[in-house]
Design a protein around this motif. Sequence first.
Motif, mmCIF file in Angstrom:
data_model
loop_
_atom_site.group_PDB
_atom_site.id
_atom_site.type_symbol
_atom_site.label_atom_id
_atom_site.label_comp_id
_atom_site.label_asym_id
_atom_site.label_seq_id
_atom_site.Cartn_x
_atom_site.Cartn_y
_atom_site.Cartn_z
ATOM 1 N N GLU A 63 -4.085 5.561 -8.776
ATOM 2 C CA GLU A 63 -4.349 4.153 -8.430
ATOM 3 C C GLU A 63 -4.169 3.224 -9.621
ATOM 4 O O GLU A 63 -3.539 2.172 -9.506
ATOM 5 N N SER A 64 -4.687 3.606 -10.776
ATOM 6 C CA SER A 64 -4.649 2.705 -11.931
ATOM 7 C C SER A 64 -3.267 2.625 -12.574
ATOM 8 O O SER A 64 -2.853 1.560 -13.031
ATOM 9 N N THR B 170 -2.796 3.758 -3.625
ATOM 10 C CA THR B 170 -4.189 3.616 -3.180
ATOM 11 C C THR B 170 -4.601 4.640 -2.132
ATOM 12 O O THR B 170 -5.789 4.789 -1.849
ATOM 13 N N HIS B 171 -3.630 5.312 -1.526
ATOM 14 C CA HIS B 171 -3.959 6.323 -0.513
ATOM 15 C C HIS B 171 -3.287 7.633 -0.911
ATOM 16 O O HIS B 171 -2.056 7.711 -0.982
ATOM 17 N N GLY C 223 -0.550 2.384 -8.754
ATOM 18 C CA GLY C 223 -0.854 1.559 -7.591
ATOM 19 C C GLY C 223 -0.858 2.317 -6.282
ATOM 20 O O GLY C 223 -0.763 1.709 -5.208
ATOM 21 N N ALA D 240 0.842 -1.198 0.000
ATOM 22 C CA ALA D 240 0.000 0.000 0.000
ATOM 23 C C ALA D 240 0.877 1.248 0.000
ATOM 24 O O ALA D 240 1.422 1.633 1.034
ATOM 25 N N LYS E 257 -6.855 11.020 -8.566
ATOM 26 C CA LYS E 257 -6.903 9.814 -7.745
ATOM 27 C C LYS E 257 -7.030 8.555 -8.609
ATOM 28 O O LYS E 257 -6.419 7.520 -8.320
#
Length: 310
Positions: A276-277, A282-283, A280, A247, A272
Amino acid sequence: MSHDHGHAHIDPKSGDRRVSIAIWANALLTVAQIVGGILSGSLALIADALHNFSDMASLVIAFAARKIARRPADERMTFGYGRIEIVAALINYTTLILVGFYLIYEGGMRMIDPPQVAGWTVVILGGVALVVDTLTALLTYSMQKGSVNIRALFLHNLSDALASVAVIVGGALIILYDMRWVDPAITIGIALYILYLALTEIGGPIRTLMLGSPPDIDNDAVVAAMRGIDGVADIHHAHFWQMEEHAAALDTHVVVEVTAWDRLEDIKHAMKRALESEFGITHSTLEFERQDRAHQNASLYGHGGKEDAD
């Protein structure tokens, strides 16, 4: 640069059973090797036993860490307990390093005055150890691809199996040629290999606990991709870190063009989604400011310091 988060997924209960079997197997082997090493006078056998004991302790720590890591976030740990596995890996590698230096010391002392060693006891127990070590390595192999905690265990097990082969060879040389110096020499070889494994792997957990940037993410590429989003004038004060093993997180300030300020929510969602895409991440915590006020905010906070994030 895209971020690949593919890793093996093992059912938690199945994984726990594997670790439990490995704990009991290593516990029984450790007792047998220590007794055999004392009776035979073999330091290499005791060295292998100590390594197996460190494995057993590592397995217990890893087992507890796996259980704790699955606990949900609470008021005390708002990010959850996932990092406990990183701590467990650091403890395991540190233990390996201490064991390695101790074995080098003991092996050096025995090289000066090699004692009598019962070769057959060494060979037999070394063979039993090889079977157990191979079994344990197989149990943890598929799990180690997705966990630094289990990877530390797998490397313990792999080094144990190789050490057991060395112990068997040493016992055979003692039986055939009475080469007593081989026993402490193999001990030192095992210790050097242990140190090599531990020192090359310990950097990962340390980097994560020190809030270092994720090693498989190109920070410049992330910033460039964010700057390329329509309506974004600039990115600054970008801080990357690894929250848990799988993460990644980002905290940054986004300067938005004045004419695009009314599209703030759309820009936020686009950023965002891209983070993520494509990478990677995610936060992400994004602090937005209008371009006509950016210089004022920069002078207020200074360049390079971390500003407040919501």
